[in-house]
Design an enzyme around this catalytic site. Structure first.
Site, PDB file in Angstrom:
ATOM      1  N   THR A 138      55.260  64.948  26.285  1.00 27.03           N
ATOM      2  CA  THR A 138      55.711  64.204  27.379  1.00 27.03           C
ATOM      3  C   THR A 138      54.539  63.333  27.859  1.00 27.03           C
ATOM      4  OG1 THR A 138      56.309  64.104  29.918  1.00 27.03           O
ATOM      5  CG2 THR A 138      54.782  65.857  29.152  1.00 27.03           C
ATOM      6  N   ASP A 139      55.108  62.065  28.664  1.00 21.66           N
ATOM      7  CA  ASP A 139      54.077  61.310  29.091  1.00 21.66           C
ATOM      8  C   ASP A 139      53.320  61.772  30.362  1.00 21.66           C
ATOM      9  OD1 ASP A 139      55.933  60.831  30.665  1.00 21.66           O
ATOM     10  OD2 ASP A 139      56.499  58.637  30.626  1.00 21.66           O
ATOM     11  N   GLU A 140      53.927  62.863  31.073  1.00 13.98           N
ATOM     12  CA  GLU A 140      53.147  63.325  32.324  1.00 13.98           C
ATOM     13  C   GLU A 140      51.833  63.887  32.028  1.00 13.98           C
ATOM     14  OE1 GLU A 140      56.116  65.206  35.095  1.00 13.98           O
ATOM     15  OE2 GLU A 140      57.697  64.633  33.914  1.00 13.98           O
ATOM     16  N   LYS A 167      51.951  71.320  29.318  1.00 13.56           N
ATOM     17  CA  LYS A 167      52.154  70.655  28.496  1.00 13.56           C
ATOM     18  C   LYS A 167      51.081  70.290  27.668  1.00 13.56           C
ATOM     19  CE  LYS A 167      55.676  69.584  26.377  1.00 13.56           C
ATOM     20  NZ  LYS A 167      56.058  70.047  25.372  1.00 13.56           N
TER      21      LYS A 167
END
Length: 353
Positions: A138-140, A167
């Site tokens: 994810t970009d998070e 993640k």
């Protein structure tokens, strides 16, 4: 090499294949000339095998929790995969705030067990050059951007929630297995996915469901948080290209360039519903601002030039049309999400600390 030739007779192991993204992976693989698809899924609250009804004869299912290392090892021996696509993850930020342990176990311990099993299997088979392990992230993990700029593959990790931290840890494990053992891994990081079959705790299906029922449309804070949105079919087409054309050991950011505030997304949902039900009052009157999520990131945006240059990929869906199609799907498939609301998710707000 053509896609048809690349995928011919491949054996694929898909983790989380009954989830939102995982099921789309299985559906797209089913249209390729693969030999076998094995789905590993814990079948948690967010899984739903109805997502796979259209391809139910094209895969086999093993109910496996990735935290169970021996079960994961057994799955590799049964599946004999040429390619592992790791889509399984606990993914809802609010739930990670409310119960972070599940995220540590699934996203960190689960990824470790999968890597450990993959390395053992790959080594046992003589380290075949065609083997690939795709890790979907994810970009998070990069934290929050200001009004300008983009994340790219060199951006430092700066996770702000238990979800994004878990993640980030899984990303680091995958990269370590490349650098230490040369396991042929590829990592992708992507923004917010949307489309049919998404579990109705996520923003778009939740807002559609609430609006239809005349309930408040809760927006965190001022609703001006910016996310980059990509239709799940576009994301999955990119994932398959990453396997076909990506280089092992590399990370690729998959982005659509479609940046939207949460407020504008909800307004777009309301506009579409009003077009379908002009006799009802303005749906946007239901928008309500609520206490902001702890550690809420302000903006995500991705520089996907590395991936696009490598693969030639570009998304097929504009957000405007994709949102219309998605809203229409939830309107037309109320039986599905209403059953989920009755049995699994009662629209409780999670993540209050």
């Amino acid at each position: 090499m053509s896609a048809e030739l690349y995928w011919k007779d491949k054996r694929i192991l898909v983790t989380g294949g009954a989830g939102f993204i995982g099921a789309e992976i299985v559906r797209q693989l089913s249209h390729l000339n693969v030999k076998r698809i094995v789905v590993l899924d814990k079948l948690t609250y967010a899984a739903d095998l109805r997502r796979l009804d259209s391809v139910k004869d094209n895969y086999s299912l093993k109910k496996v929790a990735l935290e169970d290392s021996s079960a994961v090892q057994d799955a590799f021996q049964e599946a004999q995969p040429d390619i592992v696509i790791h889509a399984a993850a606990e993914s809802h930020v609010d739930r990670s705030i409310d119960g972070p342990e599940d995220f540590v176990q699934s996203n960190i311990v689960g990824t470790f067990n999968l890597l450990h099993a993959a390395l053992s299997f790959w080594t046992e088979k003589g380290k075949p050059s065609q083997f690939r392990f795709l890790h979907i992230s994810t970009d998070e993990i990069y934290g929050s951007l200001g009004e300008a700029g983009f994340f790219d593959e060199t951006s430092p990790y700066d996770p702000r929630s238990p979800y994004s931290a878990s993640k980030a840890a899984s990303d680091h494990l995958v990269k370590a297995w490349w650098h230490t053992y040369k396991l042929p891994v590829i990592t992708t990081n992507c923004g917010n996915n949307y489309g049919p079959w998404q579990f109705p705790e996520k923003l778009i299906p939740l807002m559609v469901a609430n609006a239809i029922d005349g309930k408040p449309l809760p927006l965190y804070g001022d609703g001006q948080q910016v996310r980059e949105w990509i239709h799940v079919t576009d994301h999955v087409s990119a994932l398959l290209l990453a396997i076909e054309k990506g280089s092992t050991g590399e990370t690729y950011l998959i982005g659509s360039g479609e940046e939207k505030t949460n407020r504008s997304v909800v307004e777009g949902i309301c506009d579409r519903l009003h077009q379908k039900h002009p006799d009802k009052k303005t749906f946007s009157d239901l928008i309500a601002y609520v206490q902001d999520r702890p550690g809420h990131d302000q903006r995500y945006a991705l520089d996907a030039s590395k991936f696009r240059s490598k693969t030639g990929w570009s998304p097929k869906n504009t957000f405007e049309q994709g949102l219309i199609d998605t809203v229409d799907w939830y309107v037309e498939n109320q039986l599905w999400w209403r059953q989920i609301q009755a049995e699994k998710y009662h629209q409780e707000r999670l993540g209050i600390f």
